[in-house]
Design an enzyme around this catalytic site. Structure first.
Site, short mmCIF file in Angstrom:
data_model
loop_
_atom_site.label_atom_id
_atom_site.label_comp_id
_atom_site.label_asym_id
_atom_site.label_seq_id
_atom_site.Cartn_x
_atom_site.Cartn_y
_atom_site.Cartn_z
N ASP A 1 0.81 -1.22 0.00
CA ASP A 1 0.00 0.00 0.00
C ASP A 1 0.85 1.26 0.00
O ASP A 1 0.31 2.36 -0.16
CB ASP A 1 -0.93 0.00 1.22
N SER B 1 -7.71 5.31 0.14
CA SER B 1 -7.99 4.05 -0.56
C SER B 1 -9.44 3.62 -0.34
O SER B 1 -9.98 3.75 0.77
CB SER B 1 -7.06 2.94 -0.07
N GLN C 1 -5.73 -1.44 -6.87
CA GLN C 1 -6.37 -0.60 -5.87
C GLN C 1 -7.11 0.55 -6.55
O GLN C 1 -6.66 1.05 -7.58
CB GLN C 1 -5.34 -0.03 -4.89
#
Length: 317
Positions: free
Chosen positions: A230, A252, A302
């Site tokens: 991430d 996110s 993502q």
């Protein structure tokens, strides 16, 4: 049953006799069991937004799920949604639900909770190791090895010495610095300040956990990789726009990972990131984590919210 064979130490990689054990293992992913399938995770590092780092939540959720499956199955995919912003001032509770346990595949659902409300939900699927005659992968990009690239401290010092440096580039420097992150970064082709107006939504960097993890259980390396995945990922979608817009809000929405081959998260891996699309106040990013020997270990995807406002030019009157 022992875990699948991970790559051997490569020249220049961490020596266990010289490095301390990774804080990701001893603290971040070392969950406290409270009851059957119920765990508590501690917080270690928060980004500038002062919200929980998404990678920490993903890594801890996967660690919780992995405790509920047998030793002979390994995660092959996970799919997550970030529901609410997490508070880094309090721990997170992880509740695991055993959705399915089969002969080859097992599925677990994980809910992360703060203040009695879910902040994150995740489903992870685990599989027994199985041979397959159908095998292929893309080729790893050709890039300089990490030993030939600048570390973050040296790179930041170069930015600060640049006469064109301006406050509006502070976000770039802060992202590059991240001294207290439990991971090491070496950027491939780091962007010079003069190039900010011509950036593509693509970036690559070498990454590994700080400290020593060891061969150990591949499940732990997968949890560490979930943490790593991430970092700076969604920011890839911002690269063509950051010179003319100020980030008002970026977070996110979801995060997915597919695990393809064994790896060592305390050895250098190349993170190849690109954003094929942005619009509607959202951005989509894809990523590949490559082992040094060219094996594709992990694929990531993502989507996140990206709200921008125009940069305000200083008056020259």
């Amino acid at each position: 049953m022992s875990s699948p064979q991970a790559p051997e130490d490569a020249p220049g990689d961490s020596n266990p006799s010289e490095d301390l054990r990774s804080v990701l293992v001893t603290r971040v992913l070392n969950l406290e069991p409270l009851d059957e399938d119920l765990f508590r995770g501690k917080n270690y590092w928060a980004p500038r937004t002062q919200q929980l780092f998404g990678g920490q939540i993903v890594g801890q959720a996967l660690a919780a799920a992995a405790k509920s499956v047998s030793e002979d199955v390994y995660v092959h995919s996970l799919h997550c949604y970030f529901v609410r912003a997490g508070n880094p001032e309090m721990p997170v509770l992880y509740h695991v639900e055993r959705m399915h346990t089969g002969k080859s595949f097992s599925v677990r659902s994980v809910k992360a909770v703060q203040h009695g409300k879910p902040i994150f939900i995740c489903q992870a699927s685990f599989q027994k190791v199985q041979p397959s005659p159908a095998q292929h992968q893309f080729s790893m990009p050709t890039v300089p090895p990490p030993e030939e690239l600048l570390d973050c401290a040296t790179l930041v010092n170069q930015y600060l010495r640049d006469p064109d440096f301006h406050d509006k580039y502070q976000m770039l420097v802060n992202r590059t610095a991240a001294y207290d992150m439990p991971i090491e970064i070496k950027w491939v082709n780091p962007t010079m300040l003069s190039q900010l107006q011509n950036m593509e939504p693509k970036q690559m960097f070498w990454v590994r956990a700080r400290g020593y993890i060891g061969e150990g259980d591949i499940k732990m390396h997968c949890c560490v990789a979930a943490y790593i995945s991430d970092y700076a990922f969604l920011g890839t979608a911002l690269l063509p726009h950051k010179w003319q817009h100020e980030v008002h809000f970026m977070v996110s929405l979801d995060h997915s990972m597919w695990f393809h081959a064994p790896f060592r998260a305390d050895q250098w891996m190349l993170y190849e990131c690109e954003s094929p699309w942005a619009g509607g106040s959202r951005g989509l990013v894809h990523g590949h984590l490559w082992r040094r020997d060219g094996v594709l270990a992990i694929t990531c995807a993502q989507e996140g919210v990206i709200r921008l406002k125009p940069q305000v030019s200083e008056s020259k009157l």
